[in-house]
Design an enzyme around this catalytic site. Structure first.
Site, PDB file in Angstrom:
ATOM      1  N   TYR A  35      11.792  -3.380  -6.524  1.00 39.83           N
ATOM      2  CA  TYR A  35      10.716  -3.507  -7.213  1.00 39.83           C
ATOM      3  C   TYR A  35       9.719  -2.189  -6.902  1.00 39.83           C
ATOM      4  O   TYR A  35       9.227  -1.692  -7.576  1.00 39.83           O
ATOM      5  CB  TYR A  35      10.116  -4.661  -6.998  1.00 39.83           C
ATOM      6  N   CYS A  90       0.860  -1.114  -0.014  1.00 41.61           N
ATOM      7  CA  CYS A  90       0.131  -0.171   0.016  1.00 41.61           C
ATOM      8  C   CYS A  90       0.702   1.230  -0.174  1.00 41.61           C
ATOM      9  O   CYS A  90       2.201   1.200   0.184  1.00 41.61           O
ATOM     10  CB  CYS A  90      -0.804  -0.013   1.338  1.00 41.61           C
ATOM     11  N   GLY A 119      -0.393   0.503  -5.470  1.00 42.25           N
ATOM     12  CA  GLY A 119      -1.612  -0.140  -4.976  1.00 42.25           C
ATOM     13  C   GLY A 119      -2.750   0.427  -5.888  1.00 42.25           C
ATOM     14  O   GLY A 119      -2.907   1.470  -6.056  1.00 42.25           O
ATOM     15  N   ASN A 123      -0.040   0.873   5.932  1.00 42.46           N
ATOM     16  CA  ASN A 123       0.913   0.422   4.952  1.00 42.46           C
ATOM     17  C   ASN A 123       1.771  -0.840   5.559  1.00 42.46           C
ATOM     18  O   ASN A 123       2.773  -0.414   6.554  1.00 42.46           O
ATOM     19  CB  ASN A 123       1.765   1.323   4.052  1.00 42.46           C
ATOM     20  N   GLY A 124       1.621  -1.942   5.349  1.00 47.01           N
ATOM     21  CA  GLY A 124       2.363  -3.229   5.869  1.00 47.01           C
ATOM     22  C   GLY A 124       1.674  -4.232   6.258  1.00 47.01           C
ATOM     23  O   GLY A 124       0.366  -4.548   5.598  1.00 47.01           O
TER      24      GLY A 124
END
Length: 477
Positions: free
Chosen positions: A253, A8, A34, A110-111
């Site tokens: 990435y 995210c 995302g 996020n995570g």
């Protein structure tokens, strides 16, 4: 790389007349993190309102619908999601807005919390009702617990209960709180606009979108408060007691090439990885071509170091999102064909070095190689800018199961034969770590080494997590 699921992205800005619009632009610049859902929550200082929807930012907040105008307030946070935890469902879209004894709160996370299921089971046993299946809602239930509310610093106390990766934003009516887990798995950075307004984002590219200046990263284990008094900081874990575990796959990435994360330029990191890859796995060839976009910088580095000319053997369609969105292998294969077209004139009759950021299952990579063969490539030499992926991730990267990872159950020669390439070379783990400015032990390399920063297993063993919790934190209620 097109075979893993994304995590995210988050963005927030305080006390800016155009906070909602800037949050929209910030999310746009983070869209690569995302594409499943998007949302914005905003506050006028007393009341929070929120809108979320399924799809990309531009689809959720269509200008003709006037959603941004309806949310207009001086403080806002936003979120982009891909479901590493929880189903693809509108109820799981964030920010997650709720109300408890202390008032309203919106959360953007996020995570991945590896103890979320354990906490959820515990709270449901006491009658708590959950609306969604994502792990972020667990945090709100923790904050609402009466014994937590009564603590001198409830938020710090609650964060001590969480295990796993979290770069998280809390929007209260009068402030934004930004926090990062003690290992700093996921990036989170602070910025300031030209007007002196503070903002926070997953990556610095979001600051570029609103012409803000990067200040610094939110430190692992730190809580940053942004309110009318400015910016203040405190730690919920004693600084220096935990060795960082930054996810280096962010560099490989996830992150945008124009961003800086963990103190390094993503573009320069990837270029250097390409140089190291060329040193470790040289080959005699006619051109070096990347698999766009995340393989491009590494291919530039490989071409520079090897002296082999760089050319674009693939052209990417920017109207197709990241292909990990496709739920089945058949759809992923079709999405790759739509996304990447071979430039026949660039590869026909030539010995081609193909540089990609990673190979996960190998199936879509095999399709790309086959496309080059059909276009007339004489030889194909695959070079991969990260080591072989052999272990799943529990910290926000939804890799396939261990059994599905191509490198987990095959030798290098077997992978080469599966991909149908003339040669295959992966960068070494030491080589990859040498491209970063921090010490090697400051990064999480579990997907390549199997060495996790905290106890994990598929069952998320409760006893091992509790023991780990006792080692790291005090005063856990």
């Amino acid at each position: 790389m097109s075979e893993i699921k994304e995590e995210c992205g988050v963005f927030g800005i305080f006390d800016d007349a155009e906070a909602v619009k800037k949050t929209y632009f910030g999310l746009h610049s983070l869209q690569h993190r995302g594409q499943e859902s998007a949302g914005i929550a905003s506050s006028d200082g007393e009341y929070i309102k929120c809108y979320t929807g399924m799809g990309q930012v531009g689809r959720v907040f269509r200008p003709s619908k006037g959603f941004l105008e309806k949310l207009e307030n001086p403080t806002a946070i936003g979120h982009l999601r891909y479901s590493t935890t929880g189903s693809s469902n509108p109820l799981n879209a964030q920010p997650f807005l709720s109300e408890y004894s202390q008032g309203q709160i919106a959360v953007a996370h996020n995570g991945n919390l590896i103890n979320a299921n354990l906490l959820r089971d515990e709270y449901e046993a006491y009658g708590h009702i959950f609306k969604s299946s994502n792990d972020t809602e667990v945090v709100v239930h923790l904050l609402a617990k009466p014994t937590h509310v009564s603590k001198p610093d409830p938020l710090a106390h609650v964060l001590n209960h969480l295990h796993g990766a979290f770069s998280i934003l809390f929007l209260f009516p009068d402030r934004i709180e930004a926090a990062r887990d003690p290992f700093g798995f996921r990036p989170l950075c602070l910025g300031k606009t030209k007007a002196g307004k503070y903002c926070v984002a997953s990556e610095t590219c979001a600051f570029d979108a609103i012409e803000a200046e990067y200040i610094r990263d939110v430190e692992p284990g730190e809580i940053v408060t942004i309110d009318k008094t400015g910016l203040s900081s405190r730690f919920f874990v004693e600084p220096g007691t935990v060795t960082p575990g930054h996810c280096i796959f962010e560099h490989v990435y996830f992150a945008k090439q124009s961003s800086r994360i963990f103190g390094d330029s993503v573009h320069e990191f990837r270029k250097q990885s390409g140089r190291v890859l060329a040193q470790e796995h040289p080959v005699d060839a006619d051109i070096v071509t990347p698999v766009p976009d995340s393989g491009t910088s590494a291919a530039v580095g490989y071409a520079s170091e090897s002296g082999i000319p760089f050319d674009m053997g693939f052209v990417r369609s920017h109207y197709v999102g990241r292909t990990f969105l496709a739920p089945s292998q058949e759809l992923r294969d079709l999405a790759v064909k739509m996304k990447l077209a071979v430039v026949k004139e660039a590869v026909a009759g030539k010995r081609v070095v193909v540089v990609d950021d990673s190979v996960v299952r190998g199936t879509t990579t095999k399709g790309k190689i086959n496309s080059l063969r059909e276009a007339g490539a004489k030889e194909i030499h695959m070079r991969v800018a990260c080591p072989p992926l052999v272990s799943p991730c529990y910290f926000g990267v939804d890799f396939p199961t261990k059994e599905e990872l191509i490198a987990n159950n095959r030798t290098l020669e077997e992978i080469r034969d599966f991909l149908k390439v003339d040669s295959l070379g992966y960068i070494s783990l030491d080589g990859l770590l040498s491209c970063a400015s921090l010490p090697g032990d400051h990064y999480c390399t579990a997907c390549w080494s199997g060495d996790y920063k905290m106890p994990v297993n598929t069952a998320f063993n409760k006893l091992s997590l509790e023991r780990h919790q006792m080692q790291l934190f005090d005063n856990i209620d």
